[in-house]
Motif scaffolding. Sequence first.
Motif, PDB file in Angstrom:
ATOM      1  N   MET A 162       0.837  -1.176   0.000  1.00 22.08           N
ATOM      2  CA  MET A 162       0.000   0.000   0.000  1.00 22.08           C
ATOM      3  C   MET A 162       0.886   1.244   0.000  1.00 22.08           C
ATOM      4  O   MET A 162       1.867   1.316   0.724  1.00 22.08           O
ATOM      5  CB  MET A 162      -0.903   0.008   1.236  1.00 22.08           C
ATOM      6  N   LYS A 163       0.512   2.211  -0.797  1.00 21.26           N
ATOM      7  CA  LYS A 163       1.253   3.465  -0.858  1.00 21.26           C
ATOM      8  C   LYS A 163       0.819   4.377   0.285  1.00 21.26           C
ATOM      9  O   LYS A 163      -0.337   4.378   0.697  1.00 21.26           O
ATOM     10  CB  LYS A 163       1.002   4.161  -2.190  1.00 21.26           C
ATOM     11  N   ASN A 164       1.754   5.151   0.768  1.00 25.00           N
ATOM     12  CA  ASN A 164       1.502   6.119   1.821  1.00 25.00           C
ATOM     13  C   ASN A 164       2.032   7.464   1.351  1.00 25.00           C
ATOM     14  O   ASN A 164       3.061   7.526   0.674  1.00 25.00           O
ATOM     15  CB  ASN A 164       2.211   5.700   3.106  1.00 25.00           C
ATOM     16  N   TYR A 165       1.327   8.516   1.707  1.00 26.32           N
ATOM     17  CA  TYR A 165       1.664   9.837   1.208  1.00 26.32           C
ATOM     18  C   TYR A 165       1.783  10.850   2.339  1.00 26.32           C
ATOM     19  O   TYR A 165       1.011  10.820   3.289  1.00 26.32           O
ATOM     20  CB  TYR A 165       0.568  10.353   0.268  1.00 26.32           C
ATOM     21  N   THR A 166       2.736  11.735   2.190  1.00 28.36           N
ATOM     22  CA  THR A 166       2.791  12.956   2.978  1.00 28.36           C
ATOM     23  C   THR A 166       2.359  14.045   2.014  1.00 28.36           C
ATOM     24  O   THR A 166       2.790  14.070   0.864  1.00 28.36           O
ATOM     25  CB  THR A 166       4.219  13.227   3.484  1.00 28.36           C
ATOM     26  N   TYR A 167       1.495  14.942   2.468  1.00 29.20           N
ATOM     27  CA  TYR A 167       0.937  15.930   1.548  1.00 29.20           C
ATOM     28  C   TYR A 167       0.788  17.283   2.214  1.00 29.20           C
ATOM     29  O   TYR A 167       0.779  17.397   3.448  1.00 29.20           O
ATOM     30  CB  TYR A 167      -0.425  15.461   1.028  1.00 29.20           C
ATOM     31  N   GLY A 219      -0.221  16.724   6.210  1.00 29.02           N
ATOM     32  CA  GLY A 219      -0.713  15.486   6.797  1.00 29.02           C
ATOM     33  C   GLY A 219      -0.146  14.281   6.077  1.00 29.02           C
ATOM     34  O   GLY A 219       0.676  14.411   5.179  1.00 29.02           O
ATOM     35  N   TRP A 220      -0.613  13.113   6.468  1.00 33.96           N
ATOM     36  CA  TRP A 220      -0.226  11.880   5.782  1.00 33.96           C
ATOM     37  C   TRP A 220      -1.485  11.043   5.600  1.00 33.96           C
ATOM     38  O   TRP A 220      -2.458  11.177   6.334  1.00 33.96           O
ATOM     39  CB  TRP A 220       0.849  11.100   6.560  1.00 33.96           C
ATOM     40  N   THR A 221      -1.464  10.190   4.595  1.00 36.75           N
ATOM     41  CA  THR A 221      -2.603   9.322   4.310  1.00 36.75           C
ATOM     42  C   THR A 221      -2.146   8.172   3.429  1.00 36.75           C
ATOM     43  O   THR A 221      -1.076   8.222   2.831  1.00 36.75           O
ATOM     44  CB  THR A 221      -3.737  10.099   3.613  1.00 36.75           C
ATOM     45  N   ASN A 222      -3.000   7.158   3.307  1.00 34.53           N
ATOM     46  CA  ASN A 222      -2.735   6.107   2.323  1.00 34.53           C
ATOM     47  C   ASN A 222      -3.774   6.135   1.205  1.00 34.53           C
ATOM     48  O   ASN A 222      -3.785   5.254   0.346  1.00 34.53           O
ATOM     49  CB  ASN A 222      -2.624   4.721   2.967  1.00 34.53           C
ATOM     50  N   VAL A 230      -1.296  20.819  -3.043  1.00 28.99           N
ATOM     51  CA  VAL A 230      -0.205  21.545  -3.685  1.00 28.99           C
ATOM     52  C   VAL A 230       1.130  20.809  -3.613  1.00 28.99           C
ATOM     53  O   VAL A 230       2.107  21.236  -4.227  1.00 28.99           O
ATOM     54  CB  VAL A 230      -0.049  22.972  -3.106  1.00 28.99           C
ATOM     55  N   TYR A 231       1.174  19.697  -2.866  1.00 30.11           N
ATOM     56  CA  TYR A 231       2.432  18.971  -2.710  1.00 30.11           C
ATOM     57  C   TYR A 231       2.150  17.578  -2.154  1.00 30.11           C
ATOM     58  O   TYR A 231       1.262  17.428  -1.308  1.00 30.11           O
ATOM     59  CB  TYR A 231       3.341  19.722  -1.726  1.00 30.11           C
ATOM     60  N   TYR A 232       2.906  16.601  -2.632  1.00 30.71           N
ATOM     61  CA  TYR A 232       2.843  15.279  -2.007  1.00 30.71           C
ATOM     62  C   TYR A 232       4.109  14.489  -2.293  1.00 30.71           C
ATOM     63  O   TYR A 232       4.813  14.769  -3.269  1.00 30.71           O
ATOM     64  CB  TYR A 232       1.608  14.483  -2.442  1.00 30.71           C
ATOM     65  N   GLU A 233       4.393  13.546  -1.428  1.00 26.49           N
ATOM     66  CA  GLU A 233       5.480  12.590  -1.599  1.00 26.49           C
ATOM     67  C   GLU A 233       4.912  11.210  -1.324  1.00 26.49           C
ATOM     68  O   GLU A 233       4.025  11.066  -0.483  1.00 26.49           O
ATOM     69  CB  GLU A 233       6.620  12.856  -0.610  1.00 26.49           C
ATOM     70  N   GLU A 234       5.424  10.222  -2.010  1.00 26.99           N
ATOM     71  CA  GLU A 234       4.959   8.842  -1.851  1.00 26.99           C
ATOM     72  C   GLU A 234       6.003   8.026  -1.094  1.00 26.99           C
ATOM     73  O   GLU A 234       7.201   8.152  -1.357  1.00 26.99           O
ATOM     74  CB  GLU A 234       4.731   8.240  -3.231  1.00 26.99           C
ATOM     75  N   PHE A 235       5.529   7.182  -0.169  1.00 26.19           N
ATOM     76  CA  PHE A 235       6.417   6.343   0.644  1.00 26.19           C
ATOM     77  C   PHE A 235       5.899   4.911   0.673  1.00 26.19           C
ATOM     78  O   PHE A 235       4.716   4.661   0.488  1.00 26.19           O
ATOM     79  CB  PHE A 235       6.498   6.882   2.074  1.00 26.19           C
ATOM     80  N   GLY A 236       6.795   3.994   0.983  1.00 29.29           N
ATOM     81  CA  GLY A 236       6.438   2.589   1.061  1.00 29.29           C
ATOM     82  C   GLY A 236       5.820   2.190   2.389  1.00 29.29           C
ATOM     83  O   GLY A 236       5.171   1.157   2.486  1.00 29.29           O
ATOM     84  N   SER A 237       6.013   3.026   3.421  1.00 28.88           N
ATOM     85  CA  SER A 237       5.470   2.680   4.725  1.00 28.88           C
ATOM     86  C   SER A 237       4.832   3.883   5.404  1.00 28.88           C
ATOM     87  O   SER A 237       5.191   5.027   5.134  1.00 28.88           O
ATOM     88  CB  SER A 237       6.568   2.116   5.637  1.00 28.88           C
ATOM     89  N   LYS A 238       3.921   3.574   6.296  1.00 24.47           N
ATOM     90  CA  LYS A 238       3.247   4.595   7.101  1.00 24.47           C
ATOM     91  C   LYS A 238       4.272   5.348   7.951  1.00 24.47           C
ATOM     92  O   LYS A 238       4.208   6.577   8.080  1.00 24.47           O
ATOM     93  CB  LYS A 238       2.209   3.908   7.995  1.00 24.47           C
ATOM     94  N   THR A 239       5.225   4.632   8.506  1.00 21.48           N
ATOM     95  CA  THR A 239       6.242   5.239   9.365  1.00 21.48           C
ATOM     96  C   THR A 239       7.044   6.299   8.616  1.00 21.48           C
ATOM     97  O   THR A 239       7.280   7.389   9.136  1.00 21.48           O
ATOM     98  CB  THR A 239       7.180   4.165   9.939  1.00 21.48           C
ATOM     99  N   GLU A 240       7.450   5.980   7.397  1.00 24.32           N
ATOM    100  CA  GLU A 240       8.204   6.944   6.588  1.00 24.32           C
ATOM    101  C   GLU A 240       7.373   8.188   6.314  1.00 24.32           C
ATOM    102  O   GLU A 240       7.871   9.313   6.412  1.00 24.32           O
ATOM    103  CB  GLU A 240       8.624   6.319   5.257  1.00 24.32           C
ATOM    104  N   ALA A 241       6.117   7.989   5.957  1.00 27.68           N
ATOM    105  CA  ALA A 241       5.231   9.115   5.656  1.00 27.68           C
ATOM    106  C   ALA A 241       5.018   9.989   6.892  1.00 27.68           C
ATOM    107  O   ALA A 241       5.032  11.220   6.803  1.00 27.68           O
ATOM    108  CB  ALA A 241       3.890   8.610   5.127  1.00 27.68           C
TER     109      ALA A 241
END
Length: 89
Positions: free
Chosen positions: A1-6, A18-21, A48-59
């Motif tokens: 599952m992908k996780n995002y910081t946005y 925030g962060w979400t999946n 206006v911005y997001y990054e994708e991560f492999g884990s919830k912890t990283e996000a």
Amino acid sequence: MKNYTYIVRCSDGSFYTGWTNHLDERVKAHNAGNGAKYTKTRTPVELVYYEEFGSKTEAMKREYAIKQLSRKKKEELVENFKWKGLLEK
């Protein structure tokens, strides 16, 4: 599952991080007044911005790091992201 910081820009010009999946659903929730207490009275919001991560912890770690940045640094993140054209779907 992908996780995002946005980051979303609120109607008053402020930023919320925030962060979400489920990125699209989370932005919709913010705009419906259900996303976060902070954004509830500041709709509509715009992604206006997001990054994708492999884990919830990283996000979550990245969310914390971004929240520690100054407004100017957040604006730079958003502007560089916009310049790269990463929000075009």
